[in-house]
Design an enzyme around this catalytic site. Structure first.
Site, short mmCIF file in Angstrom:
data_model
loop_
_atom_site.label_atom_id
_atom_site.label_comp_id
_atom_site.label_asym_id
_atom_site.label_seq_id
_atom_site.Cartn_x
_atom_site.Cartn_y
_atom_site.Cartn_z
N GLY A 96 -7.44 -4.30 5.36
CA GLY A 96 -6.52 -4.83 4.35
C GLY A 96 -6.21 -6.29 4.62
O GLY A 96 -6.13 -6.71 5.77
N GLY B 291 -15.95 -0.61 4.37
CA GLY B 291 -17.26 -1.06 4.84
C GLY B 291 -17.57 -0.72 6.29
O GLY B 291 -18.36 -1.43 6.92
N GLY C 264 -7.51 -5.61 11.99
CA GLY C 264 -6.54 -4.77 12.68
C GLY C 264 -7.22 -3.70 13.52
O GLY C 264 -8.37 -3.86 13.97
N ASP D 93 1.22 -4.70 9.75
CA ASP D 93 1.89 -3.57 10.40
C ASP D 93 2.34 -3.84 11.84
O ASP D 93 3.18 -3.12 12.36
CB ASP D 93 0.98 -2.34 10.41
CG ASP D 93 0.64 -1.85 9.02
OD1 ASP D 93 1.36 -2.23 8.07
OD2 ASP D 93 -0.35 -1.11 8.86
N GLN E 238 3.78 -7.41 -0.07
CA GLN E 238 3.91 -7.70 1.37
C GLN E 238 2.63 -8.27 1.97
O GLN E 238 2.63 -8.81 3.06
CB GLN E 238 4.27 -6.41 2.13
CG GLN E 238 5.62 -5.86 1.77
CD GLN E 238 5.72 -4.36 2.05
OE1 GLN E 238 6.25 -3.96 3.06
NE2 GLN E 238 5.20 -3.54 1.16
N ARG E 239 1.52 -8.08 1.28
CA ARG E 239 0.25 -8.54 1.83
C ARG E 239 -0.25 -9.83 1.18
O ARG E 239 -1.16 -10.48 1.69
CB ARG E 239 -0.82 -7.46 1.64
CG ARG E 239 -0.58 -6.19 2.43
CD ARG E 239 -1.82 -5.73 3.15
NE ARG E 239 -2.97 -5.64 2.30
CZ ARG E 239 -3.60 -4.51 1.98
NH1 ARG E 239 -3.18 -3.36 2.46
NH2 ARG E 239 -4.67 -4.52 1.22
O1 F6P Z 1 -2.79 -1.48 7.32
C1 F6P Z 1 -2.07 -2.30 6.48
C2 F6P Z 1 -1.55 -1.58 5.29
O2 F6P Z 1 -0.80 -2.56 4.70
C3 F6P Z 1 -0.75 -0.31 5.52
O3 F6P Z 1 0.57 -0.53 5.91
C4 F6P Z 1 -0.87 0.34 4.17
O4 F6P Z 1 -0.66 1.73 4.22
C5 F6P Z 1 -2.28 0.02 3.80
O5 F6P Z 1 -2.57 -1.21 4.38
C6 F6P Z 1 -2.53 0.00 2.32
O6 F6P Z 1 -3.88 -0.20 2.12
P1 F6P Z 1 -4.59 -0.26 0.68
O7 F6P Z 1 -4.30 -1.59 0.11
O8 F6P Z 1 -6.02 -0.11 0.99
O9 F6P Z 1 -4.05 0.85 -0.12
#
Ligand code: F6P
Length: 367
Positions: free
Chosen positions: A16, A79, A118, A143, A290-291
């Site tokens: 992610g 991947g 990660g 995380d 958050q990302r």
């Molecule tokens: O590992 C980071 C993270 O942000 C987790 O906290 C969360 O559950 C996951 O990625 C979500 O991933 P995706 O965007 O693939 O649903």
């Protein structure tokens, strides 16, 4: 490795995304170029390593990206070369494509691969390293659940978003005398909800490591109400669960390294509080906010330190290691050590103790 000197590096971002990936790529590529190395950017994480998708990264490509969110190289959590989803007729089967990854690494003439990612990325890196690939890892994840480093880059940016959201929820909660539930990310580790909740003044923080008791949660919001504090703020990690309860799963996708997609616990908590206390309750799911977006100054600095240190390791041919933050120093650890344990919140952690000291409930009487 020709003339026994590192001349060409590959770089990829796996799993992610999170703020700071581009700052690391820049931190890797600029000094690499200055040392006469060529840099290959592998696209979409390990997916590109298996399928052979990559672009040369020149100095101009890494200028102006320090503050940019996401990854200029793309990323993927589907991947994994050792867990590769392949379509056979109308069925998807999981196969091992690690030999292809090795072949591309050799065909591209890489001396080392810088893998930014990660826990999942480090596990894959260790297996590729066992097959003979030279790897230097850089720890990324919002995380913050990698044991070998005091902090991963991306975490600070994520908790900034959580604390800002909680500030905003505070004003509307107090105006409407409501309970507000904010769902943060964090599958197995509750660092985002803990640190974000502490920074945003949450009244209740619920995390995967401390299963909560419904009655304690109800009691806390009712008690606050009775004391004239006619609103409550709950910050909950997506992976939190009640004692005797289960994590709330939204979907499953076998193509992902971790097939489970979480989400929905805030909605459940909202329904339970409404039904059992009569208090008006609302929820917000922060999700990928958050990302996304620009890294905080802290993450820009940490990412730059991590990236530049990764190149130092590569030039010294210190492979099979992950860059790490220990106290205020940047150092490195064996990737094997980095993946030995997941860093989980312990009730004895200073942040938990500080939260309890200022009256935060973790939804349990026993900590
Ligand atoms: O590992 C980071 C993270 O942000 C987790 O906290 C969360 O559950 C996951 O990625 C979500 O991933 P995706 O965007 O693939 O649903």
């Amino acid at each position: 490795m020709k003339n026994n000197r590192v001349k060409r590096i590959g770089v990829l971002t796996g799993g992610g995304d999170c703020p700071g990936l581009n700052a690391v790529i820049r931190g890797v590529a600029k000094p690499a170029h200055d040392n006469g190395l060529s840099v290959l950017g592998i696209q979409d994480g390990f997916e590109g390593l298996v399928t052979g998708k990559a672009i040369e990264l020149y100095n101009k490509d890494v200028s102006g990206i320090l503050a940019q969110g996401g990854s200029i190289l793309g990323s993927s959590n589907k991947g994994d070369p050792f867990h590769w989803p392949e379509q056979f007729d109308d069925e998807i089967k999981i196969v091992d494509r690690s030999e292809r990854a090795m072949r591309n690494y050799e065909a591209w003439d890489l001396d080392v691969l810088i893998a930014i990612g990660g826990d999942g990325t480090m596990h894959i890196s260790q297996k590729l390293s066992d097959m003979g690939m030279n790897i230097v890892g850089v720890p990324k994840t919002i995380d913050n659940d990698l044991e070998a480093t005091d902090q991963t880059f991306g975490h600070d940016s994520a908790i900034f978003v959580v604390s800002e959201a909680l500030d905003r929820l505070h004003t509307t909660a107090s105006t409407h005398h409501r309970v507000m539930v904010l769902e943060a990310m964090g599958r197995y580790a509750g660092w985002i909800a803990l640190h974000g909740g502490l920074a945003g003044g949450a009244d209740i923080i619920l995390i995967p490591e401390i299963p909560f008791d419904w009655e304690v949660v109800y009691d806390k919001v009712i008690q606050r109400n009775m004391r004239g504090k006619r609103f409550s703020i709950i910050c909950i990690a997506e992976g939190a669960k009640a004692i005797d309860g289960n994590i709330v799963v939204k979907a499953k996708d076998i193509k992902r390294t971790d097939p489970i997609q979480l989400g929905g616990v805030a909605e459940l908590v909202t329904r339970m509080i409404t039904d059992n206390t009569g208090l008006e309750t609302r929820y917000t799911v922060l999700g990928h906010l958050q990302r996304g977006g620009s890294p905080t100054p802290y993450d820009r600095i940490l990412s730059t330190k991590f990236g530049t240190y990764a190149i130092e390791l590569a030039l010294k041919k210190k492979f099979d290691r992950m860059v790490a933050l220990k106290g205020n120093e940047i150092t490195s650890v064996k990737i094997k050590e980095a993946i030995a344990d997941q860093k989980l919140v312990k009730p004895t952690d200073q942040a938990v103790k500080a939260a309890v000291a200022v009256g935060v409930s973790f939804g349990t009487e026993k900590l």
